[in-house]
Enzyme design. Sequence first.
Site, PDB file in Angstrom:
ATOM      1  N   CYS A 178       0.782  -1.101  -0.177  1.00 25.89           N
ATOM      2  CA  CYS A 178      -0.102  -0.111  -0.098  1.00 25.89           C
ATOM      3  C   CYS A 178       0.854   1.248   0.119  1.00 25.89           C
ATOM      4  O   CYS A 178       0.697   2.272  -0.589  1.00 25.89           O
ATOM      5  CB  CYS A 178      -0.837   0.004   1.278  1.00 25.89           C
ATOM      6  SG  CYS A 178      -0.157   0.069   2.844  1.00 25.89           S
ATOM      7  N   HIS A 228      -1.711   1.536   7.452  1.00 25.46           N
ATOM      8  CA  HIS A 228      -2.144   1.274   6.039  1.00 25.46           C
ATOM      9  C   HIS A 228      -2.106   2.747   5.418  1.00 25.46           C
ATOM     10  O   HIS A 228      -2.494   3.728   6.152  1.00 25.46           O
ATOM     11  CB  HIS A 228      -3.442   0.580   6.021  1.00 25.46           C
ATOM     12  CG  HIS A 228      -4.055   0.561   4.488  1.00 25.46           C
ATOM     13  ND1 HIS A 228      -3.450  -0.264   3.674  1.00 25.46           N
ATOM     14  CD2 HIS A 228      -5.219   0.949   4.211  1.00 25.46           C
ATOM     15  CE1 HIS A 228      -4.009  -0.378   2.713  1.00 25.46           C
ATOM     16  NE2 HIS A 228      -5.023   0.544   2.855  1.00 25.46           N
TER      17      HIS A 228
END
Length: 471
Positions: free
Chosen positions: A146, A427
């Site tokens: 990510c 994230h």
Amino acid sequence: MSICPHIQQVFQNEKSKDGVLKTCNAARYILNHSVPKEKFLNTMKCGTCHEINSGATFMCLQCGFCGCWNHSHFLSHSKQIGHIFGINSNNGLLFCFKCEDYIGNIDLINDAILAKYWDDVCTKTMVPSMERRDGLSGLINMGSTCFMSSILQCLIHNPYFIRHSMSQIHSNNCKVRSPDKCFSCALDKIVHELYGALNTKQASSSSTSTNRQTGFIYLLTCAWKINQNLAGYSQQDAHEFWQFIINQIHQSYVLDLPNAKEVSRANNKQCECIVHTVFEGSLESSIVCPGCQNNSKTTIDPFLDLSLDIKDKKKLYECLDSFHKKEQLKDFNYHCGECNSTQDAIKQLGIHKLPSVLVLQLKRFEHLLNGSNRKLDDFIEFPTYLNMKNYCSTKEKDKHSENGKVPDIIYELIGIVSHKGTVNEGHYIAFCKISGGQWFKFNDSMVSSISQEEVLKEQAYLLFYTIRQVN
């Protein structure tokens, strides 16, 4: 939107009216059916400054000239040539530069009326069915990737980079020409997959979504070969990957040069790659005597992004104020040759040269004395439009000033990378502004529209601003 007396005057002549309506319909057809590459390079690129201004560029109804709104280049064209009607390259609406408003005459906004003025050849011409890609595609998370995909989304939705990639500057000069071996070739592959066109067979193929990830897989392969620390499932830093990716773009440019072996990092001042022409700025560091205000030492250093402290701050402007504020150098034993005194000197940072794209890192990760790290979750308010006037050095201010008055230097927010979670388990998500001013959220493979109000509530880690105007 108003009734325009100037277009009404044109409509008094039936032949002139037919010509206007046919031209408007043809222009709208081209805008609706052109692949994004053609729109970026032709209808959205100003013919004077060559900047891509999606949603703020007008095509002249009378001669086909494309001019931008931000730098008044279409207005200049209108005054010089006398052409007052322009079609917005994003929405197809007709604008009158004398009325300074979009034209609301029913003949120009009613599709049923416009359809009557479409040439018969269109009903007899077969146009291959195409699925047009608009760049709104996610990137599959292939195991803690990510941090890569969030940076890539901000890069491939940057109009400067899109123009660079679609101009095929790298592919025309690359000596490797293989996306699994050349980092920039892999980037171009991603852009082609996200903005290129599909024919009917490809559009109906079940492998289409998988094919769109080929470029990303190539890029992962190249990145892992270059830096093995990027491989694996451990948490990585998006800012470090940003620095890695722009360095690789520069290195690819150097390798493309005929005398690549003779080019070194020391020659960046003359480098014409997109990194140094678009993303690079420079900082001026000055040491000043507090007694006589003599500026005894000034150094100029390049930057590709600015890292800002956020501790005890609430707004981005406060972070920039802290970055720019004067700092007393205690125990420096500074001796001023001008006033022959020894005292603590004053140091100040200012922006010597502003880049076209300004990248700001909000320093959320703090290294503690005990060797551990922690994340600062403070919300920092950031604006849609950022005025950098107050943070420039005297030389940069003088460059833009007129009659001694320093103008506003406005940047527009076009991309954000936010971090959710902790230092060790987190994230990254990207938010990008596309043509028409619409924001989209890119969460790995998931893409969704989002309001600007929601975007401004995000806990930003990286901010991407592009220069808009100096006035």
